[in-house]
Design an enzyme around this catalytic site. Sequence first.
Site, PDB file in Angstrom:
ATOM      1  N   SER A   1     -38.428 -34.599  44.917  1.00  0.00           N
ATOM      2  CA  SER A   1     -37.689 -35.056  46.094  1.00  0.00           C
ATOM      3  C   SER A   1     -36.333 -34.390  46.281  1.00  0.00           C
ATOM      4  O   SER A   1     -35.717 -34.554  47.329  1.00  0.00           O
ATOM      5  CB  SER A   1     -37.488 -36.570  46.027  1.00  0.00           C
TER       6      SER A   1
ATOM      7  N   GLU B   1       0.783  -1.228   0.000  1.00  0.00           N
ATOM      8  CA  GLU B   1       0.000   0.000   0.000  1.00  0.00           C
ATOM      9  C   GLU B   1       0.822   1.289   0.000  1.00  0.00           C
ATOM     10  O   GLU B   1       0.367   2.308  -0.514  1.00  0.00           O
ATOM     11  CB  GLU B   1      -0.927   0.004   1.228  1.00  0.00           C
TER      12      GLU B   1
END
Length: 760
Positions: A428, A97
């Site tokens: 239970s 770039e």
Amino acid sequence: MITLRTTVTVNTTFFKKSFITLAALVFFLLTSVSAFALNPFKGLPSLEELENPNPDLASLVYSEDGVLLHKFFVKNRTFIPLKSIPRSARYALIATEDVTFYQHWGVDLRRLALVMGENIIKGRQRWHGASTITQQLAKNLYLTQERTVSRKVKELITAVELEKTYTKDEILALYLNTVYFGSGAYGIEAAARTYFSKPASQLTLPESATLIATLKNPTGYNPVKNPSGAISRRNLILSLMEKEKFITPEQAATAKRSRLLLHYTPVSHHGIAPYFTEYIRQTVKPASMLGDINLHRDGLTIQTTLDSRMQKYAEQAAVDHLASLQASFDRSWRWPESLKNQMIKESPRFKELLEDGVSAQQALVQLRADRIWLNNLLREKTRIQVALVAIDPANGHIKAWVGGNSLSSEDYKYQFDHVWQAKRQPGSTFKPFVYLTAIDKGIPANFRVLDQPLALKSGNGIWSPRNSDGSSGGMTTLRSALTRSLNQVSVRLAYEQLTVPEIISYAKRMGISSVMPQNYSIALGTGEVSPLELAGAFSTFANNGIWTEPVSILKVSDKHHRSMSESTPNRRFAIDSTSNFVMVSMMRDVINRGTASSIRGRYAMTMDAAGKTGTTQSLRDAWFAGFTPQLVAVVWTGFDDERIKFTSMEYGQGARAALPIWAGFMKRCYSDPSLKLTNRYFHIPNTVIAVPISGQASVASAPANNSVYIEYYTPKGFNYYKSNPVQSTPGDQGDSGVPTEGDLEPAPQPAETPAQEGAF
């Protein structure tokens, strides 16, 4: 001559336009400081914005063992310092770039002039701009993507100001942390994890070049969608790096020959423990917790208590058992026609037909005829759901979390979470709180209660609970009754020795926060609780009677790694440690020789453990809550629609529908040496009194007697035992009874029995 004259004319025009362009550029660049200060161009960033860029950052959720669990984001971006970005990625970017990046001051005039001249010669409608890395950063952070002269001028000015504000390395880091790499990944850290499932710091040379290749065209050079194009672009970048002498020819050649090996993890992927991370999102989301923050934009780091290894074992255990459990259900389930019709009438499609003017009868006939749609609807309704939550009892840290049957993160999409959003009757598994109330009041574990039905008036009716197998017996010790999960003894104990407010008070002290029914049906677990709530309460048993609030988040830090919130333990004394241990010893018997004895037999687990099975009315819910000194886990299985239930005790009771998942999870955890779980024994307080007792007569006996077991007492309970010696009676079931095959407790529901309509 004509050709020459034309050429001269063109060249003259070119030079004139180039001179004017360059003169204009020089003018703008030389006056950039004053222009920026006066800000005559609408949309230029302020000095404060330049000094404090604020791109959207993903918030990261980590497990306690350092594994990234999930990201919350608008843009999948994670900032990392330049030192964490490999040189190969930096050099690939510069070579591609902006080769003069470290020489220019934001704008490369020579390159700009050449490109402008090329734009004029070729008569381009959309001019190429020769943007430097700094210019691209200016555009990405502060400007729009429009292609206009005014935007370009703003870009040039902003680039110069960026160069004045930041060093070259800081600009490079900002760029690589903000640029888009495709597949929803913003910044090189997110890109590295998306394409290669690794942090950026571990990228190889060819991997770095592959990522930089995507910047030119995130779609066209996406290595997942276009691998050949990505490789071609990668190799071009490697050649550019070689040309600029960033790498040697040998390095370039080796990198070009390397295969493209991806480990693609798309950003839509929910990651590990999707139910848990959604719970984290909803926990952090309220503004009152952290102030004015945005979880999806502010780049938080959230450190959780979850252990990624335990989470994996929890999911594996659930998957393994759900497959066979679902198969057993599917073989035996038959849809009642009335219920099938009701399901159709409750569907969105039925309601849409009614809105379109179709009669209810016609809509029903039409939808029943659509076999594919109907089968899918009914199948979805009969999928067994699961919840598993595991907690470290010492500190309340949540270690594993399975909130439903959508265990694949690809299938998960904000599902209903059965760990904390579902409240069901615990059956239970609630009984230990009833028996604890008796133990702490001074009633010993070998206190005997008649195992016969008890008829209680409730409103205008009579409620008489029975044992799951329909059996009855004589005088039975509390220890034996809990071991065998006898309903008749549990209700009679509550009615004759306790009060409902007492039971509720003890349950709340242990960690049960839900509203409980104000009647004796509470002894059979008719009050609804969530698995998370029950796990927190059972953690109190495992933690010597100290309740600790379950914790999911340890620390939240902002994007600068500054602490915003840290967990502080919330604990309290819940129950005397002596009473607690006596209760633990009773639940230990549930596993050693009671309704959960398959843990010792079928699953061959040897660690010291205690727990309780639970199965609610009509087989709607199956539970197992169990713990060791180091780890508590609660498992629930059932259906979202309570009109659908297990069809048989053979596979649908707590010991068979939930316990196997608990056992599979615990075995995996204790087999993993990295978790450092050892076979510890429950702590016995010095105040506990241990007495050898004859199993046949529940009286003190010589230790040599083969039928002797050790009974544990609180000081108060031992005094009661000494002053009220209990003798065996005809029909006594003692403590050597064989556990009942089932564990079904008829826990009455408000709509079905008068048990919850009023106090007894």
